[in-house]
Design an enzyme around this catalytic site. Sequence first.
Site, PDB file in Angstrom:
ATOM      1  N   HIS A 175      15.497 -25.774 -26.915  1.00 20.91           N
ATOM      2  CA  HIS A 175      16.930 -26.974 -27.432  1.00 20.91           C
ATOM      3  C   HIS A 175      16.427 -28.097 -27.020  1.00 20.91           C
ATOM      4  O   HIS A 175      17.412 -28.788 -26.649  1.00 20.91           O
ATOM      5  CB  HIS A 175      19.154 -26.006 -26.464  1.00 20.91           C
ATOM      6  N   ASN A 192      25.652 -21.232 -30.694  1.00 20.30           N
ATOM      7  CA  ASN A 192      24.904 -20.672 -31.573  1.00 20.30           C
ATOM      8  C   ASN A 192      25.519 -21.347 -32.221  1.00 20.30           C
ATOM      9  O   ASN A 192      26.690 -20.919 -32.640  1.00 20.30           O
ATOM     10  CB  ASN A 192      23.863 -20.055 -31.506  1.00 20.30           C
TER      11      ASN A 192
END
Length: 504
Positions: free
Chosen positions: A56, A129
């Site tokens: 990320h 997510n």
Amino acid sequence: MTKKKSVLTGAFGAPVGNDLNSKTAGPRGPVLMEDVHLLEKLSHFDRERIPERVVHAKGAGAYGVFEVTADVTKYTRAKFLSKVGKKTDVFARFSTVGGEKGSADAERDPRGFALKFYTEEGNYDMTGNNTPVFFIRDPLKFPDFIHTQKRNPATNCKDPDMFWDFLSLTPESIHQVTVLFSDRGIPATYRHMNGYSSHTYKWYNDKGEYFWVQYHFKTDQGIRNLTRQEAAAMCAKDPDHATRDLFEAIARGDHPSWTLEMQIMTPEQARDYRYDIFDITKVWPHADVPAIKVGKLTLNRNPVNYFAEVEQAAFNPSNFVPGIAASPDKMLQGRLFSYHDTHLHRLGPNYHLIPVNQAKHASEASYQRDGAMRTDDGGGSGPNYWPNSMGGPGPDAGFNEPPMVLEGDGGRHEFAHPNDDFVQPGNLFREVMTAQDREHLIGNIVAHLGGAQQRLQLRQTALFFKADPEYGRGVAQGLGLDLGKVRKLAAMGQDDRVRATAKE
Ligand code: NDP
């Protein structure tokens, strides 16, 4: 009269007289060691970068508000969810997963959907997510899985062999692989995608009853995706397109919003449920567990400084508030450790004092002391140990979560029903996707899997075949594989399939 400009200073506030010429021994001589302004400037520059997140790394963030729209007090005692109309400040960060900090926003990759709720009972973080499932369901596999999404240790390039070798050896990944290679694998922007907790969490009420829950943040902008051709063009034209889109939309007052829907199960329902609700590779089909609308998330304010507020934002799935707790989901259990651990590495032991991470509507009253970059009074003159009889804060048993019965042999257990793994991706392919979705899915897979060795293509295509014969047939055809071989491999158990496709 011209307005007097503010005077440039060094880090400790002393005014600077000249910021263009280093101090030298004469106009052509070497730089003098005593040019402390130069030394301060260079040494700070040398330390500007902090380690990028191992996953990320590339992301964009914004502030906003969450508003409760339905009464959920029978499920949770969380104060921020206690009343219809109640609003809570939020910070959100969206991201890709595998790419580095400078990578393109339009890569095929899951998107992070991380939220920090600044509640009056402390910060609550939901690290979701844009996909309702994940590739693996045991945290022991996580570092390996991520390595395969990154760069080959020798070439330093992305490597389809690594990617598909691991996935084809990990059949539980087939559901997430199907979502990832559908058009949803490249959202058009961060505003046009859903956010899912993916994990099951526990909610508990003030009577001590608990429930299993999954969060679905549904985009109010509608789902929009890029085809692989559009995405390739976007990567070349504007690698930061989603970051730019989020910032510009909020700046022009076009505030994106998401409707929170919850799936909620009682422990009794979960006990005999046809899927393991702690297996993150599975969803709870809506027909079994309809989702209820609970609230609205709106993003309405951009950060002022990207590094301070987005790069240093630290989300942590172990940041719970009373009324919300973990489930036995193994992947979640791994994340409860790993996020905090990563922040300690990136930001240091006092990362909770960085303004974006700090509790805004609650205050810290702990016995944690000192450490690098302790920037407040560090607990002042108060006691630094518990128990104490010096008036320090003490725990309150009223905040304990309800107990849960746990039993079993300590050991390295596999999930019980591996044959389940092909049911839901098959349903997605057959029942949810349109003919065009299926065509794009197969085209996207062929374009990527075509770069891997043929034995890996065969092994992976057998998994697609197991999910749905049409799915496997489409991929085999696109890759020019022998369908008879694929069918034979699909009929084998995983161990035999692996043996049959081993490297000679
Ligand atoms: P439903 O028909 O009730 O739900 C299917 C869901 O699939 C939709 O709600 C939508 O999720 C999502 N979806 C729609 N188009 C696509 C697409 N092209 N690619 C990926 N997802 C899409 O059926 P079930 O609940 O029985 O689920 C069937 C399958 O749908 C599952 O096996 C799973 O693969 C997938 N799915 C299910 C979800 C769930 O929580 N039940 C969530 C997302 C996907 P949304 O409304 O969230 O946009």
